[in-house]
Design a protein around this motif. Sequence first.
Motif, short mmCIF file in Angstrom:
data_model
loop_
_atom_site.label_atom_id
_atom_site.label_comp_id
_atom_site.label_asym_id
_atom_site.label_seq_id
_atom_site.Cartn_x
_atom_site.Cartn_y
_atom_site.Cartn_z
N ARG A 183 -72.71 -32.48 -50.46
CA ARG A 183 -71.36 -33.05 -50.60
C ARG A 183 -70.94 -33.80 -49.33
O ARG A 183 -70.21 -34.77 -49.40
CB ARG A 183 -70.36 -31.93 -50.92
CG ARG A 183 -70.64 -31.25 -52.24
CD ARG A 183 -69.78 -30.02 -52.40
NE ARG A 183 -68.42 -30.37 -52.74
CZ ARG A 183 -67.94 -30.44 -53.98
NH1 ARG A 183 -68.72 -30.15 -54.99
NH2 ARG A 183 -66.70 -30.77 -54.20
N ARG A 184 -71.40 -33.33 -48.18
CA ARG A 184 -71.03 -34.02 -46.94
C ARG A 184 -71.60 -35.44 -46.92
O ARG A 184 -70.91 -36.40 -46.58
CB ARG A 184 -71.55 -33.24 -45.74
CG ARG A 184 -71.06 -33.84 -44.43
CD ARG A 184 -71.94 -33.48 -43.28
NE ARG A 184 -71.64 -32.18 -42.73
CZ ARG A 184 -72.29 -31.64 -41.71
NH1 ARG A 184 -73.27 -32.30 -41.15
NH2 ARG A 184 -71.97 -30.46 -41.26
N ALA A 185 -72.89 -35.54 -47.30
CA ALA A 185 -73.50 -36.87 -47.38
C ALA A 185 -72.77 -37.72 -48.41
O ALA A 185 -72.48 -38.89 -48.17
CB ALA A 185 -74.98 -36.74 -47.73
N ALA A 186 -72.46 -37.10 -49.55
CA ALA A 186 -71.80 -37.85 -50.64
C ALA A 186 -70.43 -38.38 -50.19
O ALA A 186 -70.04 -39.49 -50.58
CB ALA A 186 -71.65 -36.95 -51.86
N ALA A 187 -69.73 -37.60 -49.36
CA ALA A 187 -68.43 -38.07 -48.85
C ALA A 187 -68.64 -39.33 -48.02
O ALA A 187 -67.85 -40.28 -48.09
CB ALA A 187 -67.79 -36.96 -48.01
N HIS A 188 -69.72 -39.36 -47.24
CA HIS A 188 -70.00 -40.56 -46.44
C HIS A 188 -70.39 -41.74 -47.32
O HIS A 188 -70.06 -42.89 -46.99
CB HIS A 188 -71.09 -40.26 -45.40
CG HIS A 188 -70.55 -39.57 -44.19
ND1 HIS A 188 -69.93 -40.24 -43.16
CD2 HIS A 188 -70.49 -38.26 -43.87
CE1 HIS A 188 -69.53 -39.37 -42.24
NE2 HIS A 188 -69.87 -38.16 -42.65
N ALA A 213 -63.87 -38.93 -51.30
CA ALA A 213 -64.61 -38.43 -50.12
C ALA A 213 -63.97 -37.13 -49.61
O ALA A 213 -64.67 -36.16 -49.31
CB ALA A 213 -64.62 -39.47 -49.02
N LEU A 214 -62.63 -37.11 -49.56
CA LEU A 214 -61.95 -35.91 -49.05
C LEU A 214 -62.02 -34.75 -50.03
O LEU A 214 -62.00 -33.59 -49.63
CB LEU A 214 -60.49 -36.24 -48.70
CG LEU A 214 -60.33 -37.09 -47.43
CD1 LEU A 214 -58.92 -37.61 -47.28
CD2 LEU A 214 -60.73 -36.28 -46.19
N GLN A 215 -62.13 -35.08 -51.33
CA GLN A 215 -62.34 -34.00 -52.31
C GLN A 215 -63.73 -33.38 -52.13
O GLN A 215 -63.90 -32.17 -52.20
CB GLN A 215 -62.22 -34.54 -53.74
CG GLN A 215 -60.78 -34.75 -54.18
CD GLN A 215 -60.69 -35.57 -55.45
OE1 GLN A 215 -61.70 -36.03 -55.98
NE2 GLN A 215 -59.48 -35.77 -55.92
N LEU A 216 -64.70 -34.25 -51.88
CA LEU A 216 -66.08 -33.77 -51.71
C LEU A 216 -66.22 -32.96 -50.42
O LEU A 216 -66.90 -31.95 -50.39
CB LEU A 216 -67.05 -34.95 -51.66
CG LEU A 216 -67.33 -35.64 -52.99
CD1 LEU A 216 -67.86 -37.04 -52.75
CD2 LEU A 216 -68.33 -34.84 -53.81
N ASP A 217 -65.60 -33.46 -49.35
CA ASP A 217 -65.71 -32.78 -48.06
C ASP A 217 -64.37 -32.90 -47.33
O ASP A 217 -64.09 -33.92 -46.70
CB ASP A 217 -66.83 -33.44 -47.23
CG ASP A 217 -66.94 -32.82 -45.85
OD1 ASP A 217 -66.35 -31.74 -45.62
OD2 ASP A 217 -67.64 -33.40 -44.99
N PRO A 218 -63.56 -31.85 -47.40
CA PRO A 218 -62.24 -31.91 -46.74
C PRO A 218 -62.32 -32.12 -45.23
O PRO A 218 -61.34 -32.48 -44.60
CB PRO A 218 -61.62 -30.53 -47.06
CG PRO A 218 -62.40 -30.01 -48.20
CD PRO A 218 -63.78 -30.58 -48.09
N HIS A 219 -63.50 -31.91 -44.65
CA HIS A 219 -63.66 -32.11 -43.20
C HIS A 219 -64.16 -33.51 -42.84
O HIS A 219 -64.57 -33.73 -41.70
CB HIS A 219 -64.63 -31.07 -42.63
CG HIS A 219 -64.12 -29.67 -42.76
ND1 HIS A 219 -63.13 -29.17 -41.94
CD2 HIS A 219 -64.40 -28.67 -43.64
CE1 HIS A 219 -62.85 -27.94 -42.29
NE2 HIS A 219 -63.60 -27.61 -43.33
N CYS A 220 -64.13 -34.41 -43.80
CA CYS A 220 -64.65 -35.76 -43.54
C CYS A 220 -63.64 -36.56 -42.70
O CYS A 220 -62.73 -37.19 -43.23
CB CYS A 220 -64.96 -36.47 -44.86
SG CYS A 220 -65.72 -38.09 -44.61
#
Length: 399
Positions: A183-188, A213-220
């Motif tokens: 998910r982190r990669a997907a957010a990018h 992106a923020l749904q996938l990784d709130p820390h993005c």
Amino acid sequence: MLDIALLGVIFAAIAIGYGLGFRQAARRSRDRATPTHSGLSRDYFVGLNYLLNEQPDEAINTFINALDVNSDTVETHITLGTLFRSRGEADKAVSIHQNLLARPALSDATNAKVQLELARDFVTLGVHDRAQRLLRTLLEQNHDSELHYPAKRLLIDLLEREKDWQGAFDTAIPLFKQFPNIRRAAAHWQCELAETATDNASRAVAKRHLKKALQLDPHCVRANLILAELEMDNAHYTRAIERLARVPDQDNAHLPTMLPALKRAYLRNDDEDGLEAHLQRLIKVAPYTSLIIELGELIHHRDGVDTAIEMTGELLSQAPSLRGLNYLVDLYMESHRLQGRNTPDTRLLLLKYHTDALLQGRPRHRCLRCGFTSDALQWQCPTCRYWGTIKPIIGVEGE
Ligand SMILES: [Zn+2]
């Protein structure tokens, strides 16, 4: 030249020896009348001889020639192909793996394994379209096999290399549940799509990607930075500041990354006091050098160099760093000049010479996963290809 490749050859040789011995033993058990004076083939010893004389190429070729492709030896052939690829000879790996695929007797599972290795060979050779075709066929035919995940990861990696962000995202969707780190990669990837949309002046599309992106990784952090830029493009500076104010909760290490945007938002809003108060709050949480220098410059221009020296000197003594010292020396030199002295202080010049020399060529960012360093921030590490692992260097050498 006893390197990793050679060790690999030794392992392969042991495997071949074991395979040949096993086949001989099987043959003997079938025909007990056969004399048992010879355990291994002559080629095996010739290969070993090459190996001991540190001639791995000749050794490998001899071993390959010594082996028929059958269920006992197919794994060894695959290993030898992989070995060639790791030695930078992917073309030889292709011929070994293609030779295996030409055998009709391979089981479906082995066939799939060889196809995956062949796809890896093509990736190494840069023949991405062939690798992609092979992987798509492999995925269609192997829904539940253990090769499904590595094949999918390789396809995603290829799509990333081609900058097909939407393709990478669509391929990865089924993996999100089982492998949350994707998910982190997907957010990018969504951030990449947002940046393309911004270039095409489609702000609404960009915002949709960033929300995803923020749904996938709130820390993005990156998504919030782009959202802040979009707000500033529309002169919504307060909203931009609100966006940036979320970064410390996302990832403290990226405070220096968001600092230029934060400064721009406050100054365009004509709110220098707001910037000062914001910096004070951030420094209490994380006394990074960039933040202290920014605050020092505000004080410098408003209250003069000596007040700036007093304030930054105190803050930097709590969080010492080379760059902070360099900045402090700059302030001391200016103070010296403002006192009306015509000749510069040679002690300060010497100190400045040393801090400049120590800072020269020193990277500002480092990948936490593989150690790759660079001056500018990159969201994907060019070495280990992980996303979001490069961060500002913290400590005496950095922030
Ligand atoms: Zn890395």
